[in-house]
Design a protein around this motif. Structure first.
Motif, PDB file in Angstrom:
ATOM      1  N   GLY A  20       0.987  -1.093  -0.026  1.00  0.00           N
ATOM      2  CA  GLY A  20      -0.151  -0.007  -0.375  1.00  0.00           C
ATOM      3  C   GLY A  20       0.671   1.386   0.056  1.00  0.00           C
ATOM      4  O   GLY A  20       0.111   2.258   0.119  1.00  0.00           O
ATOM      5  N   PHE A  21       1.573   0.851  -0.306  1.00  0.00           N
ATOM      6  CA  PHE A  21       3.406   2.682   0.161  1.00  0.00           C
ATOM      7  C   PHE A  21       3.078   2.674  -2.073  1.00  0.00           C
ATOM      8  O   PHE A  21       3.773   1.875  -2.175  1.00  0.00           O
ATOM      9  CB  PHE A  21       3.949   1.863   0.339  1.00  0.00           C
ATOM     10  N   GLY A  22       2.666   4.032  -1.998  1.00  0.00           N
ATOM     11  CA  GLY A  22       2.554   4.711  -3.520  1.00  0.00           C
ATOM     12  C   GLY A  22       3.322   5.403  -3.822  1.00  0.00           C
ATOM     13  O   GLY A  22       3.673   5.459  -5.357  1.00  0.00           O
ATOM     14  N   ARG A  23       3.785   6.268  -3.135  1.00  0.00           N
ATOM     15  CA  ARG A  23       5.358   7.287  -3.348  1.00  0.00           C
ATOM     16  C   ARG A  23       6.732   6.670  -3.066  1.00  0.00           C
ATOM     17  O   ARG A  23       7.422   6.812  -2.156  1.00  0.00           O
ATOM     18  CB  ARG A  23       4.919   7.668  -1.891  1.00  0.00           C
ATOM     19  N   VAL A  24       7.153   5.390  -3.676  1.00  0.00           N
ATOM     20  CA  VAL A  24       8.509   4.659  -3.528  1.00  0.00           C
ATOM     21  C   VAL A  24       8.344   4.390  -5.174  1.00  0.00           C
ATOM     22  O   VAL A  24       7.878   4.304  -5.965  1.00  0.00           O
ATOM     23  CB  VAL A  24       8.080   3.220  -2.931  1.00  0.00           C
ATOM     24  N   TRP A  25       9.891   4.912  -4.889  1.00  0.00           N
ATOM     25  CA  TRP A  25      10.490   4.357  -6.005  1.00  0.00           C
ATOM     26  C   TRP A  25      11.770   3.297  -6.085  1.00  0.00           C
ATOM     27  O   TRP A  25      12.757   4.053  -5.185  1.00  0.00           O
ATOM     28  CB  TRP A  25      11.474   5.783  -6.957  1.00  0.00           C
ATOM     29  N   SER A  26      12.767   3.506  -6.968  1.00  0.00           N
ATOM     30  CA  SER A  26      14.337   2.209  -6.837  1.00  0.00           C
ATOM     31  C   SER A  26      14.791   2.238  -7.901  1.00  0.00           C
ATOM     32  O   SER A  26      14.405   3.027  -9.492  1.00  0.00           O
ATOM     33  CB  SER A  26      13.006   0.971  -6.650  1.00  0.00           C
ATOM     34  N   TYR A  27      16.371   2.434  -8.179  1.00  0.00           N
ATOM     35  CA  TYR A  27      16.868   2.771  -8.590  1.00  0.00           C
ATOM     36  C   TYR A  27      18.638   1.699  -8.827  1.00  0.00           C
ATOM     37  O   TYR A  27      18.080   1.482  -7.131  1.00  0.00           O
ATOM     38  CB  TYR A  27      18.136   4.279  -8.297  1.00  0.00           C
ATOM     39  N   GLY A  28      19.369   1.698  -9.512  1.00  0.00           N
ATOM     40  CA  GLY A  28      21.002   1.487  -9.338  1.00  0.00           C
ATOM     41  C   GLY A  28      21.670   2.232  -9.101  1.00  0.00           C
ATOM     42  O   GLY A  28      21.753   3.497  -9.606  1.00  0.00           O
ATOM     43  N   VAL A  29      23.567   2.329  -8.902  1.00  0.00           N
ATOM     44  CA  VAL A  29      24.555   3.540  -8.757  1.00  0.00           C
ATOM     45  C   VAL A  29      25.478   3.263  -9.675  1.00  0.00           C
ATOM     46  O   VAL A  29      26.061   3.689 -10.146  1.00  0.00           O
ATOM     47  CB  VAL A  29      24.562   3.307  -7.503  1.00  0.00           C
ATOM     48  N   GLY A  30      24.945   1.661 -10.522  1.00  0.00           N
ATOM     49  CA  GLY A  30      26.241   0.681 -10.991  1.00  0.00           C
ATOM     50  C   GLY A  30      26.014   1.687 -12.699  1.00  0.00           C
ATOM     51  O   GLY A  30      25.501   2.995 -12.837  1.00  0.00           O
ATOM     52  N   SER A  31      27.639   1.389 -13.115  1.00  0.00           N
ATOM     53  CA  SER A  31      27.240   1.638 -14.330  1.00  0.00           C
ATOM     54  C   SER A  31      26.783   1.128 -15.565  1.00  0.00           C
ATOM     55  O   SER A  31      26.038   1.513 -16.508  1.00  0.00           O
ATOM     56  CB  SER A  31      29.345   1.845 -14.685  1.00  0.00           C
ATOM     57  N   LYS A  32      26.019  -0.025 -15.310  1.00  0.00           N
ATOM     58  CA  LYS A  32      25.304  -0.337 -16.361  1.00  0.00           C
ATOM     59  C   LYS A  32      25.121  -1.712 -15.221  1.00  0.00           C
ATOM     60  O   LYS A  32      25.420  -1.813 -14.066  1.00  0.00           O
ATOM     61  CB  LYS A  32      25.957  -1.228 -17.720  1.00  0.00           C
ATOM     62  N   VAL A  33      24.057  -2.562 -15.557  1.00  0.00           N
ATOM     63  CA  VAL A  33      22.703  -3.005 -15.371  1.00  0.00           C
ATOM     64  C   VAL A  33      23.896  -4.343 -15.879  1.00  0.00           C
ATOM     65  O   VAL A  33      24.046  -5.253 -16.885  1.00  0.00           O
ATOM     66  CB  VAL A  33      21.594  -3.514 -15.603  1.00  0.00           C
ATOM     67  N   ARG A  34      23.623  -5.378 -13.984  1.00  0.00           N
ATOM     68  CA  ARG A  34      24.694  -6.786 -14.198  1.00  0.00           C
ATOM     69  C   ARG A  34      24.493  -7.911 -13.988  1.00  0.00           C
ATOM     70  O   ARG A  34      23.514  -7.046 -12.960  1.00  0.00           O
ATOM     71  CB  ARG A  34      26.499  -6.338 -14.088  1.00  0.00           C
ATOM     72  N   LEU A  35      23.934  -9.164 -14.345  1.00  0.00           N
ATOM     73  CA  LEU A  35      23.133 -10.565 -13.983  1.00  0.00           C
ATOM     74  C   LEU A  35      24.385 -11.492 -14.435  1.00  0.00           C
ATOM     75  O   LEU A  35      25.007 -11.439 -15.117  1.00  0.00           O
ATOM     76  CB  LEU A  35      22.212 -10.519 -14.598  1.00  0.00           C
ATOM     77  N   PRO A  36      24.124 -12.678 -13.386  1.00  0.00           N
ATOM     78  CA  PRO A  36      24.731 -13.713 -13.375  1.00  0.00           C
ATOM     79  C   PRO A  36      24.522 -13.749 -14.674  1.00  0.00           C
ATOM     80  O   PRO A  36      23.147 -14.316 -15.466  1.00  0.00           O
ATOM     81  CB  PRO A  36      23.897 -14.671 -12.328  1.00  0.00           C
ATOM     82  N   GLY A  37      25.756 -14.370 -15.351  1.00  0.00           N
ATOM     83  CA  GLY A  37      26.501 -15.567 -16.415  1.00  0.00           C
ATOM     84  C   GLY A  37      26.706 -16.644 -16.481  1.00  0.00           C
ATOM     85  O   GLY A  37      27.618 -17.074 -15.673  1.00  0.00           O
ATOM     86  N   ILE A  38      26.417 -17.562 -17.364  1.00  0.00           N
ATOM     87  CA  ILE A  38      26.869 -18.898 -17.572  1.00  0.00           C
ATOM     88  C   ILE A  38      28.752 -18.615 -17.607  1.00  0.00           C
ATOM     89  O   ILE A  38      29.826 -19.526 -16.703  1.00  0.00           O
ATOM     90  CB  ILE A  38      26.784 -19.824 -18.642  1.00  0.00           C
ATOM     91  N   ARG A  39      29.460 -17.880 -18.966  1.00  0.00           N
ATOM     92  CA  ARG A  39      30.524 -17.256 -18.742  1.00  0.00           C
ATOM     93  C   ARG A  39      31.358 -16.391 -18.593  1.00  0.00           C
ATOM     94  O   ARG A  39      31.504 -15.544 -18.516  1.00  0.00           O
ATOM     95  CB  ARG A  39      31.286 -17.187 -20.135  1.00  0.00           C
ATOM     96  N   GLY A  40      30.604 -15.184 -17.301  1.00  0.00           N
ATOM     97  CA  GLY A  40      30.924 -14.228 -17.277  1.00  0.00           C
ATOM     98  C   GLY A  40      29.190 -13.027 -17.232  1.00  0.00           C
ATOM     99  O   GLY A  40      28.700 -14.214 -17.306  1.00  0.00           O
ATOM    100  N   PRO A  41      29.145 -11.873 -16.336  1.00  0.00           N
ATOM    101  CA  PRO A  41      28.122 -11.068 -15.971  1.00  0.00           C
ATOM    102  C   PRO A  41      27.655 -10.667 -18.248  1.00  0.00           C
ATOM    103  O   PRO A  41      27.958 -10.705 -18.647  1.00  0.00           O
ATOM    104  CB  PRO A  41      28.160 -10.330 -15.338  1.00  0.00           C
ATOM    105  N   ASN A  42      26.045 -10.840 -17.949  1.00  0.00           N
ATOM    106  CA  ASN A  42      25.237 -10.596 -18.895  1.00  0.00           C
ATOM    107  C   ASN A  42      25.392  -8.509 -18.154  1.00  0.00           C
ATOM    108  O   ASN A  42      24.818  -8.612 -17.021  1.00  0.00           O
ATOM    109  CB  ASN A  42      23.894 -10.630 -19.263  1.00  0.00           C
ATOM    110  N   VAL A  43      25.909  -7.963 -19.757  1.00  0.00           N
ATOM    111  CA  VAL A  43      26.028  -6.142 -19.196  1.00  0.00           C
ATOM    112  C   VAL A  43      25.259  -6.238 -19.474  1.00  0.00           C
ATOM    113  O   VAL A  43      24.842  -6.729 -21.210  1.00  0.00           O
ATOM    114  CB  VAL A  43      26.524  -6.011 -19.704  1.00  0.00           C
ATOM    115  N   TYR A  44      23.892  -4.892 -19.525  1.00  0.00           N
ATOM    116  CA  TYR A  44      22.589  -4.304 -19.502  1.00  0.00           C
ATOM    117  C   TYR A  44      22.741  -2.561 -19.418  1.00  0.00           C
ATOM    118  O   TYR A  44      22.698  -2.497 -18.419  1.00  0.00           O
ATOM    119  CB  TYR A  44      21.373  -4.904 -19.296  1.00  0.00           C
ATOM    120  N   MET A  45      22.620  -1.750 -20.435  1.00  0.00           N
ATOM    121  CA  MET A  45      22.335  -0.651 -20.211  1.00  0.00           C
ATOM    122  C   MET A  45      20.435  -0.626 -19.587  1.00  0.00           C
ATOM    123  O   MET A  45      20.058  -0.714 -19.275  1.00  0.00           O
ATOM    124  CB  MET A  45      21.900   0.300 -21.615  1.00  0.00           C
ATOM    125  N   PHE A  46      20.587   0.067 -17.910  1.00  0.00           N
ATOM    126  CA  PHE A  46      19.913   0.923 -17.712  1.00  0.00           C
ATOM    127  C   PHE A  46      18.991   1.575 -18.560  1.00  0.00           C
ATOM    128  O   PHE A  46      19.536   2.005 -19.420  1.00  0.00           O
ATOM    129  CB  PHE A  46      20.146   2.067 -16.763  1.00  0.00           C
TER     130      PHE A  46
END
Length: 209
Positions: free
Chosen positions: A42-68
């Motif tokens: 029920g909280f409607g005034r919430v925002w979320s962010y990252g501070v990294g240079s790019k979005v990084r997700l675990p991968g098989i041979r290294g991270p998967n990297v995406y632009m924000f």
């Protein structure tokens, strides 16, 4: 009061809710899980962010990297095409599915220039330090609007992110139980996090215009 009601606090009306930002590195797990839980409760005034240079997700041979700004659904399709079973078994596809139900894409804190917040929660000390440095330099030099910043370390795994989100919800409800929460928050940070939950936190008040 019943035990159930004690354990299930309710959020105040939207007009009385503080503006809250949740910040981690990539805005896909810790800050997004907190965003999701608070929104569901029920909280409607919430925002979320990252501070990294790019979005990084675990991968098989290294991270998967995406632009924000890359949609969560696009990340999900990309990983499904790479190796559906590997990413499904590790919960990454389910995480992205949850994320997509909260908002379209991860957002980078450094690109958010207009919104004023009352409280910011950082999920690791690196994110906390980035926030403090920014407020003490560009954002907060001449301002008079107080911004309360709390930093605590949460492991970047789903169970820990979910547990932290539930703890955060209880803290935000406790804050909202005081009309003058801004005068109570320093003592509440100590009593709630460090005394009641044995969580070591950093806390600072900065100012913005």
């Amino acid at each position: 009061m019943s035990e159930k009601s004690k354990a299930s606090p309710s959020p105040p009306p939207l007009s009385r809710q503080m503006a809250l930002a949740l910040v981690c590195n990539s805005n896909v797990n810790r800050s997004l899980e907190g965003h999701r839980i608070l929104k569901e409760k029920g909280f409607g005034r919430v925002w979320s962010y990252g501070v990294g240079s790019k979005v990084r997700l675990p991968g098989i041979r290294g991270p998967n990297v995406y632009m924000f700004g890359t949609p969560f659904e696009a990340m999900q399709r990309d990983l499904e095409n790479k190796n559906y079973n590997w990413y499904k078994d590790r919960g990454i596809l389910d995480m992205l599915d949850r994320d997509a139900k909260v908002k379209k894409a991860p957002r980078r804190w450094q690109d958010e220039k207009k919104r004023n917040f009352d409280l910011i929660l950082a999920y690791d000390i690196r994110a906390y330090n980035i926030l403090i440095e920014e407020f003490e330099s560009s954002r907060g030099q001449l301002g008079c609007h107080p911004v309360h910043i709390i930093g605590w370390y949460v492991e970047d795994r789903y169970y820990e992110a979910r547990e932290a989100a539930e703890t955060l919800y209880k803290f935000i409800c406790k804050l909202h139980s005081f009309e003058d929460w801004q005068t109570k928050i320093a003592s509440l940070v100590d009593s709630f996090f460090e005394t009641d939950h044995k969580i070591e936190v950093q806390y600072r008040v900065c100012f913005t215009s």
